[in-house]
Motif scaffolding. Structure first.
Motif, PDB file in Angstrom:
ATOM      1  N   MET A   1     -52.015   2.267   0.655  1.00  0.00           N
ATOM      2  CA  MET A   1     -51.023   1.253   0.459  1.00  0.00           C
ATOM      3  C   MET A   1     -49.887   1.480   1.458  1.00  0.00           C
ATOM      4  SD  MET A   1     -48.619  -0.052  -2.650  1.00  0.00           S
ATOM      5  CE  MET A   1     -49.464   0.249  -4.005  1.00  0.00           C
ATOM      6  N   ILE A   2     -49.397   0.421   2.014  1.00  0.00           N
ATOM      7  CA  ILE A   2     -48.334   0.523   3.012  1.00  0.00           C
ATOM      8  C   ILE A   2     -46.988   0.650   2.315  1.00  0.00           C
ATOM      9  CG2 ILE A   2     -47.127  -0.685   4.859  1.00  0.00           C
ATOM     10  CD1 ILE A   2     -49.761  -1.994   5.589  1.00  0.00           C
ATOM     11  N   ASP A   3     -46.213   1.626   2.713  1.00  0.00           N
ATOM     12  CA  ASP A   3     -44.833   1.757   2.235  1.00  0.00           C
ATOM     13  C   ASP A   3     -43.960   1.008   3.235  1.00  0.00           C
ATOM     14  OD1 ASP A   3     -42.278   2.452   1.507  1.00  0.00           O
ATOM     15  OD2 ASP A   3     -42.715   4.582   1.273  1.00  0.00           O
ATOM     16  N   TRP A   4     -43.663  -0.262   2.923  1.00  0.00           N
ATOM     17  CA  TRP A   4     -42.955  -1.123   3.861  1.00  0.00           C
ATOM     18  C   TRP A   4     -41.573  -0.604   4.194  1.00  0.00           C
ATOM     19  CZ3 TRP A   4     -45.622  -4.341   6.655  1.00  0.00           C
ATOM     20  CH2 TRP A   4     -46.841  -4.813   6.160  1.00  0.00           C
ATOM     21  N   LEU A   5     -40.858  -0.060   3.194  1.00  0.00           N
ATOM     22  CA  LEU A   5     -39.508   0.431   3.470  1.00  0.00           C
ATOM     23  C   LEU A   5     -39.544   1.601   4.446  1.00  0.00           C
ATOM     24  CD1 LEU A   5     -37.886   0.220  -0.067  1.00  0.00           C
ATOM     25  CD2 LEU A   5     -37.618  -1.335   1.869  1.00  0.00           C
ATOM     26  N   GLU A   6     -40.513   2.494   4.283  1.00  0.00           N
ATOM     27  CA  GLU A   6     -40.646   3.617   5.217  1.00  0.00           C
ATOM     28  C   GLU A   6     -41.022   3.117   6.609  1.00  0.00           C
ATOM     29  OE1 GLU A   6     -43.238   7.709   5.778  1.00  0.00           O
ATOM     30  OE2 GLU A   6     -43.105   6.797   3.803  1.00  0.00           O
ATOM     31  N   TYR A   8     -40.323   0.097   7.907  1.00  0.00           N
ATOM     32  CA  TYR A   8     -39.133  -0.529   8.504  1.00  0.00           C
ATOM     33  C   TYR A   8     -38.132   0.525   8.961  1.00  0.00           C
ATOM     34  CZ  TYR A   8     -40.684  -4.950   6.348  1.00  0.00           C
ATOM     35  OH  TYR A   8     -41.385  -6.061   5.974  1.00  0.00           O
ATOM     36  N   ALA A   9     -37.930   1.549   8.148  1.00  0.00           N
ATOM     37  CA  ALA A   9     -36.977   2.601   8.508  1.00  0.00           C
ATOM     38  C   ALA A   9     -37.425   3.316   9.777  1.00  0.00           C
ATOM     39  CB  ALA A   9     -36.838   3.594   7.359  1.00  0.00           C
ATOM     40  N   ILE A  11     -39.270   2.099  12.244  1.00  0.00           N
ATOM     41  CA  ILE A  11     -39.060   1.207  13.394  1.00  0.00           C
ATOM     42  C   ILE A  11     -37.576   1.149  13.740  1.00  0.00           C
ATOM     43  CG2 ILE A  11     -39.235  -1.171  14.223  1.00  0.00           C
ATOM     44  CD1 ILE A  11     -41.731  -1.439  12.398  1.00  0.00           C
ATOM     45  N   ALA A  12     -36.732   1.035  12.722  1.00  0.00           N
ATOM     46  CA  ALA A  12     -35.287   0.982  12.969  1.00  0.00           C
ATOM     47  C   ALA A  12     -34.808   2.263  13.644  1.00  0.00           C
ATOM     48  CB  ALA A  12     -34.537   0.747  11.653  1.00  0.00           C
ATOM     49  N   TYR A  13     -35.315   3.406  13.190  1.00  0.00           N
ATOM     50  CA  TYR A  13     -34.927   4.695  13.774  1.00  0.00           C
ATOM     51  C   TYR A  13     -35.337   4.779  15.240  1.00  0.00           C
ATOM     52  CZ  TYR A  13     -35.065   9.740  14.619  1.00  0.00           C
ATOM     53  OH  TYR A  13     -34.901  10.987  15.141  1.00  0.00           O
ATOM     54  N   ARG A  14     -36.535   4.315  15.545  1.00  0.00           N
ATOM     55  CA  ARG A  14     -37.047   4.426  16.912  1.00  0.00           C
ATOM     56  C   ARG A  14     -36.431   3.410  17.868  1.00  0.00           C
ATOM     57  NH1 ARG A  14     -40.955   6.049  13.457  1.00  0.00           N
ATOM     58  NH2 ARG A  14     -42.328   7.755  14.103  1.00  0.00           N
ATOM     59  N   THR A  15     -36.018   2.256  17.340  1.00  0.00           N
ATOM     60  CA  THR A  15     -35.572   1.175  18.223  1.00  0.00           C
ATOM     61  C   THR A  15     -34.079   0.856  18.137  1.00  0.00           C
ATOM     62  OG1 THR A  15     -36.007  -0.509  16.540  1.00  0.00           O
ATOM     63  CG2 THR A  15     -37.826   0.034  18.046  1.00  0.00           C
ATOM     64  N   GLY A  16     -33.454   1.169  17.010  1.00  0.00           N
ATOM     65  CA  GLY A  16     -32.068   0.775  16.807  1.00  0.00           C
ATOM     66  C   GLY A  16     -31.929  -0.638  16.267  1.00  0.00           C
ATOM     67  N   HIS A  21     -33.921  -7.886  11.269  1.00  0.00           N
ATOM     68  CA  HIS A  21     -34.558  -8.266  12.540  1.00  0.00           C
ATOM     69  C   HIS A  21     -36.030  -7.858  12.541  1.00  0.00           C
ATOM     70  CE1 HIS A  21     -35.058  -8.945  16.859  1.00  0.00           C
ATOM     71  NE2 HIS A  21     -35.658  -7.768  16.894  1.00  0.00           N
ATOM     72  N   ILE A  22     -36.317  -6.657  12.081  1.00  0.00           N
ATOM     73  CA  ILE A  22     -37.696  -6.162  12.051  1.00  0.00           C
ATOM     74  C   ILE A  22     -38.552  -7.032  11.141  1.00  0.00           C
ATOM     75  CG2 ILE A  22     -39.149  -4.219  11.337  1.00  0.00           C
ATOM     76  CD1 ILE A  22     -36.677  -2.428  12.146  1.00  0.00           C
ATOM     77  N   ARG A  23     -38.035  -7.348   9.947  1.00  0.00           N
ATOM     78  CA  ARG A  23     -38.784  -8.182   8.994  1.00  0.00           C
ATOM     79  C   ARG A  23     -39.113  -9.548   9.573  1.00  0.00           C
ATOM     80  NH1 ARG A  23     -35.285  -6.933   3.692  1.00  0.00           N
ATOM     81  NH2 ARG A  23     -36.414  -5.092   2.997  1.00  0.00           N
ATOM     82  N   GLU A  24     -38.181 -10.131  10.312  1.00  0.00           N
ATOM     83  CA  GLU A  24     -38.347 -11.491  10.818  1.00  0.00           C
ATOM     84  C   GLU A  24     -39.118 -11.561  12.133  1.00  0.00           C
ATOM     85  OE1 GLU A  24     -34.445 -13.185  11.019  1.00  0.00           O
ATOM     86  OE2 GLU A  24     -34.037 -12.738   8.906  1.00  0.00           O
ATOM     87  N   GLU A  25     -39.010 -10.540  12.961  1.00  0.00           N
ATOM     88  CA  GLU A  25     -39.519 -10.652  14.333  1.00  0.00           C
ATOM     89  C   GLU A  25     -40.787  -9.854  14.640  1.00  0.00           C
ATOM     90  OE1 GLU A  25     -38.238 -12.822  16.419  1.00  0.00           O
ATOM     91  OE2 GLU A  25     -36.638 -13.353  15.031  1.00  0.00           O
ATOM     92  N   ILE A  26     -41.151  -8.889  13.809  1.00  0.00           N
ATOM     93  CA  ILE A  26     -42.292  -8.029  14.130  1.00  0.00           C
ATOM     94  C   ILE A  26     -43.492  -8.419  13.278  1.00  0.00           C
ATOM     95  CG2 ILE A  26     -43.157  -5.653  14.205  1.00  0.00           C
ATOM     96  CD1 ILE A  26     -40.939  -6.203  16.200  1.00  0.00           C
ATOM     97  N   ASP A  27     -44.605  -8.761  13.924  1.00  0.00           N
ATOM     98  CA  ASP A  27     -45.837  -9.018  13.193  1.00  0.00           C
ATOM     99  C   ASP A  27     -46.755  -7.800  13.321  1.00  0.00           C
ATOM    100  OD1 ASP A  27     -46.743  -9.182  15.786  1.00  0.00           O
ATOM    101  OD2 ASP A  27     -47.224 -11.307  15.706  1.00  0.00           O
ATOM    102  N   LEU A  28     -47.849  -7.787  12.591  1.00  0.00           N
ATOM    103  CA  LEU A  28     -48.718  -6.608  12.571  1.00  0.00           C
ATOM    104  C   LEU A  28     -49.366  -6.299  13.917  1.00  0.00           C
ATOM    105  CD1 LEU A  28     -50.296  -6.862   9.021  1.00  0.00           C
ATOM    106  CD2 LEU A  28     -48.453  -5.370   9.811  1.00  0.00           C
ATOM    107  N   PRO A  29     -49.835  -7.283  14.697  1.00  0.00           N
ATOM    108  CA  PRO A  29     -50.372  -6.937  16.021  1.00  0.00           C
ATOM    109  C   PRO A  29     -49.323  -6.290  16.930  1.00  0.00           C
ATOM    110  CG  PRO A  29     -51.131  -9.110  15.385  1.00  0.00           C
ATOM    111  CD  PRO A  29     -50.095  -8.692  14.368  1.00  0.00           C
TER     112      PRO A  29
END
Length: 97
Positions: A1-6, A8-9, A11-16, A21-29
């Motif tokens: 099962m995917i832990d979505w909060l982890e 997102y966190a 991605i946010a840590y790696r990108t700033g 923004h991540i929820r709206e702009e990043i798709d799975l591919p």
């Protein structure tokens, strides 16, 4: 099962980027492509955390999922004759003639 909060966190840590923004702009591919790139070329915050010893791998105890978070419910094995009896009680055909 995917832990979505982890996810997102991470991605946010790696990108700033912000979580909205991540929820709206990043798709799975796109996420898959980013993760492949990060495996070959880790982002600077990740490299610094590892270099300074701040990155700690998860211990096996912290990786144990709660029962309600699992994709399946563990069950006990049931003998065939008990399973056939259960099927009969709810009106389904059994595996024995």
């Amino acid at each position: 099962m995917i832990d979505w909060l982890e996810l997102y966190a991470g991605i946010a840590y790696r990108t700033g980027w912000s979580i909205p923004h991540i929820r709206e702009e990043i798709d799975l591919p796109t996420l898959a492509a980013m993760r492949e790139q990060w495996e070959q070329y880790p982002p600077l915050p990740v490299m610094v955390a590892h270099y300074l010893g701040a990155a700690k791998p998860k211990t096996p105890e912290s990786q144990i999922e709660r029962l309600e978070d699992q994709d399946f419910i563990p069950v006990n094995r049931m003998p065939a004759h008990e399973f056939d009896a259960l099927l009969e009680t709810i009106g389904l055909p059994t595996g024995t003639p």
